[in-house]
Motif scaffolding. Structure first.
Motif, PDB file in Angstrom:
ATOM      1  N   TYR A 228       0.826  -1.209   0.000  1.00  0.00           N
ATOM      2  CA  TYR A 228       0.000   0.000   0.000  1.00  0.00           C
ATOM      3  C   TYR A 228       0.861   1.260   0.000  1.00  0.00           C
ATOM      4  O   TYR A 228       0.742   2.096  -0.891  1.00  0.00           O
TER       5      TYR A 228
ATOM      6  N   GLU B 147      -6.289   1.311   2.489  1.00  0.00           N
ATOM      7  CA  GLU B 147      -6.599   1.737   1.121  1.00  0.00           C
ATOM      8  C   GLU B 147      -6.504   3.258   0.997  1.00  0.00           C
ATOM      9  O   GLU B 147      -6.027   3.774  -0.025  1.00  0.00           O
TER      10      GLU B 147
ATOM     11  N   LYS C  16      -8.927  -2.244   6.790  1.00  0.00           N
ATOM     12  CA  LYS C  16      -8.535  -2.334   5.377  1.00  0.00           C
ATOM     13  C   LYS C  16      -8.835  -1.017   4.655  1.00  0.00           C
ATOM     14  O   LYS C  16      -8.044  -0.567   3.815  1.00  0.00           O
ATOM     15  N   SER C  17      -9.949  -0.384   4.986  1.00  0.00           N
ATOM     16  CA  SER C  17     -10.277   0.911   4.377  1.00  0.00           C
ATOM     17  C   SER C  17      -9.215   1.953   4.707  1.00  0.00           C
ATOM     18  O   SER C  17      -8.864   2.786   3.864  1.00  0.00           O
TER      19      SER C  17
END
Length: 673
Positions: free
Chosen positions: A248, A322, A318-319
């Protein structure tokens, strides 16, 4: 309870073990940072010395050497700093550092059962693993088999269950395109080494992992298969999530990388609880900012992610990652993710601070799933047991920073029956909240919040203080910034008088013109003695008001409902208001009384055309006379004659009333009651 107390004892010993590793005497990384801050060493020396704590601790200058048997958590932060600063160093410094940052040379390797990893190892020399090959007997050391299995399990957890991005491929480095893990001797659990930028448009990086070769004499954990296997499991999960994070954004803030990796240990291997060894680093210093990374504070702060996944959803984490793909600022990424769940960082952190009281011996079963098992509770800045206290400030060393909190305990209320007043005023220029946790026996809590004005000052009165064992005031800095912020608090016991009453209206609040209605009031004994109360009732318009009973005996802290029949006056238009007033007077002290008024609103009584308080055949006759022979209109206003509620007054209303009265038809459909 006995097993939990025993576990707290065991983890207390572990905490002492870890604390020794973090003390000023034995924390080489902190001492290296201090030397750099004091300009005693250069940037290159700082980075090289830090990397040497991993690869060559015995070659460090004397002042930076580790104490014997010290075990440190993850060296990933050190390796990220080294790789990102490599080009800033001199040629000789780069040469020294490259010798440490290159991939370890291992003789043997093995594929993981699912084919996701290649595990590199030696069976001789300083980095040798135990060569025992018993279960399974397959020509591969059992410890290597375990690491391979734990890595596959972590892979399935993160990618199969949670759908995180895969670490970018290293091509053929390490012999093939599989993700490489090296087993080594070092004073750390392990680390993830970023090697080079990945293929994406954002800051993803290719990496490999290094895991300790045996985990002998590492801090304790709860794994039923043994301490060494437990440490290996969580290290595979921890470091592989670092590798996943690098898919990421390698440039995201390292504190949140550690928060997330320690949290992932809990997700992939919830039975191990190795991260409990670091809870004290967070709970002992709740005043520090959430993003503090000193003394393993960020490792203990895994409870922040635990709060987020419990209170919202696991997908929230997870958001956040992201959001970090194109934004290095973690607080912004967290806030943006929380907005998608109907919250924000300000409010979530305030609630998080209150949750943190409910752990270990204070767990109530309603917050952290394993909160009862946590060996730590948050530190108090003090306990207050004498009242009143006025204009109190927190100790300067414990004043909260941005996204930090304090905990103050009020206790020893004695036999007082009454109320408790708390006042709070936070330092200007910052966002505050002030949680109040009311503790009843057996860890039953009521959570409240002091309502604060624009200057972040306010007061709260806690009723029935005798119900509570203690009260926690939890000042929270909800701003993302600020250091050592001050506030003022006061507290005062407000005992009830010997005799007192409180009256509260209980409705109903609507009535028809010329209509009967029964109204109710609650009467509370607010004195510290049982009492007899005399009731009187009145109103402002001269209606007929009759109490069902006038004398009531009410025990301490108890209440009764007092009922009265009301008959309103004639020709009252809808919207007219009359206040019904009940007074409860103490029999033992005539100056002790309570009073309240109940507002009653006149509403239209559709169908009662003649305003006599009932619907009967005379109302049908009234409408017929009005419609056909010029009789008086319905009273007190025209639409009271609209029995069928069609907004017209005609013969159909008379027919509707006759059907209702004589043949069991429906009542007017728009009646208020």
């Amino acid at each position: 309870m006995k097993s939990n107390i025993f576990k707290i004892f065991i983890f207390s010993a572990a905490i002492l073990f870890v604390a020794a590793s973090l003390s000023a005497k034995s924390s080489p990384v902190d001492k290296i940072e201090t030397a750099y801050a004091e300009n005693r060493i250069s940037l290159g020396e700082k980075i090289i010395y830090k990397v040497m704590t991993v690869h060559a601790p015995e070659r460090l200058p004397e002042e930076f050497r580790l104490e014997p048997d010290v075990k440190l958590k993850s060296a990933t932060e050190i390796m990220i700093e080294a790789r990102l600063n490599l080009e800033r160093l001199s040629g000789p410094e780069q040469e020294i550092l490259n010798n440490y940052l290159g991939r370890p040379n291992m003789v043997f390797s093995a594929l993981s059962p699912d084919g996701y990893f290649r595990i590199h190892y030696n069976i001789e020399g300083a980095h040798a693993v135990d060569s025992s090959d018993v279960d399974p007997f397959n020509g591969i050391p059992d410890y290597v088999d375990c690491v391979a299995h734990y890595s596959d399990s972590s892979y399935r957890c993160m990618h199969g269950n949670l759908a995180y991005l895969y670490p970018p491929s290293d091509g053929s480095e390490g012999g093939d395109s599989l993700y490489d893990i090296y087993l080594m001797e070092m004073p750390y659990y392990g680390y993830t080494q970023p090697e080079s930028p990945g293929p994406e448009a954002w800051d993803d990086w290719i990496s490999y992992m290094v895991v300790h070769r045996n985990f002998i004499d590492f801090p304790p954990n709860d794994d039923p298969e043994g301490l060494e296997k437990g440490a290996a499991k969580v290290t595979c999960a921890h470091e592989y999530f670092h590798a996943t994070q690098m898919a990421y954004n390698l440039l995201s803030e390292v504190w949140y990388m550690e928060v997330s990796s320690c949290w992932m240990e809990e997700i992939c291997y919830p039975q191990v609880n190795d991260n409990y060894n670091y809870l004290w680093c967070f709970f002992d210093y709740p005043q520090l900012p959430l993003n503090d990374s000193s003394y393993y504070h960020d490792y203990g702060a895994f409870v922040w992610n635990r709060f987020l996944d419990h209170n919202f959803d696991t997908t929230l984490i997870k958001s956040i990652w992201e959001n970090l793909i194109y934004n290095d600022d973690v607080y912004t990424a967290i806030n943006t993710a929380l907005l998608g769940y109907g919250s924000n960082l300000y409010d979530a952190f305030g609630e998080f601070a209150a949750w943190n009281w409910c752990t270990s011996i204070y767990d109530d079963g309603n917050h952290y799933e394993q909160g009862w098992d946590y060996p730590e509770t948050v530190d108090l800045i003090g306990t207050i047991s004498f009242y009143p206290v006025s204009n109190m400030h927190p100790p300067s060393a414990m004043r909260p920073h941005g996204l930090g909190a304090n905990y103050i305990k009020f206790a020893e209320f004695g036999d007082v029956i009454g109320e408790f007043l708390i006042h709070f005023d936070g330092q200007d220029g910052y966002h505050w909240s002030a949680n109040v946790i009311l503790a009843e026996p057996d860890n039953n809590y009521t959570f409240m919040e002091i309502p604060l004005n624009e200057a972040y000052a306010g007061s709260l009165i806690v009723s029935e203080i005798e119900n509570y064992d203690y009260i926690i005031l939890n000042p929270v800095v909800r701003s993302w910034y600020g250091e050592g912020l001050d506030y003022v608090y006061s507290a005062q016991l407000l005992p009830w008088p010997d005799y007192a009453a409180d009256v509260r209206d209980a409705g109903p609040y609507d009535i028809y013109s010329m209509g009967p209605r029964t109204v109710n009031f609650w009467v509370y004994n607010r004195g510290s003695n049982q009492d007899i109360y005399h009731m009187t009732i009145s109103d402002e318009m001269g209606w007929d008001c009759q109490l069902h009973d006038t004398l009531f005996t009410i025990p301490v802290k108890d209440s009764v409902m007092v009922a009265a029949d009301i008959l309103s006056g004639p020709d009252l238009l809808p919207g007219t208001v009359n206040n019904i007033i009940l007074t409860a007077t103490s029999h033992k002290d005539s100056v002790a009384f309570g009073v309240d008024s109940l507002p009653m609103y006149i509403v239209r009584f559709n169908g009662d055309s003649n305003n006599d308080g009932t619907i009967n055949v005379s109302d049908a006759v009234w409408i017929i006379n009005f419609t056909f022979v010029g009789g008086e209109p319905p009273r007190p206003e025209l639409y009271q004659g609209d029995a069928n509620c069609d907004d017209n007054i005609n013969v159909s209303d008379a027919v509707f009333i006759i059907n209702f009265v004589f043949v069991g038809g429906q009542p007017p459909p728009c009646l208020a009651y």
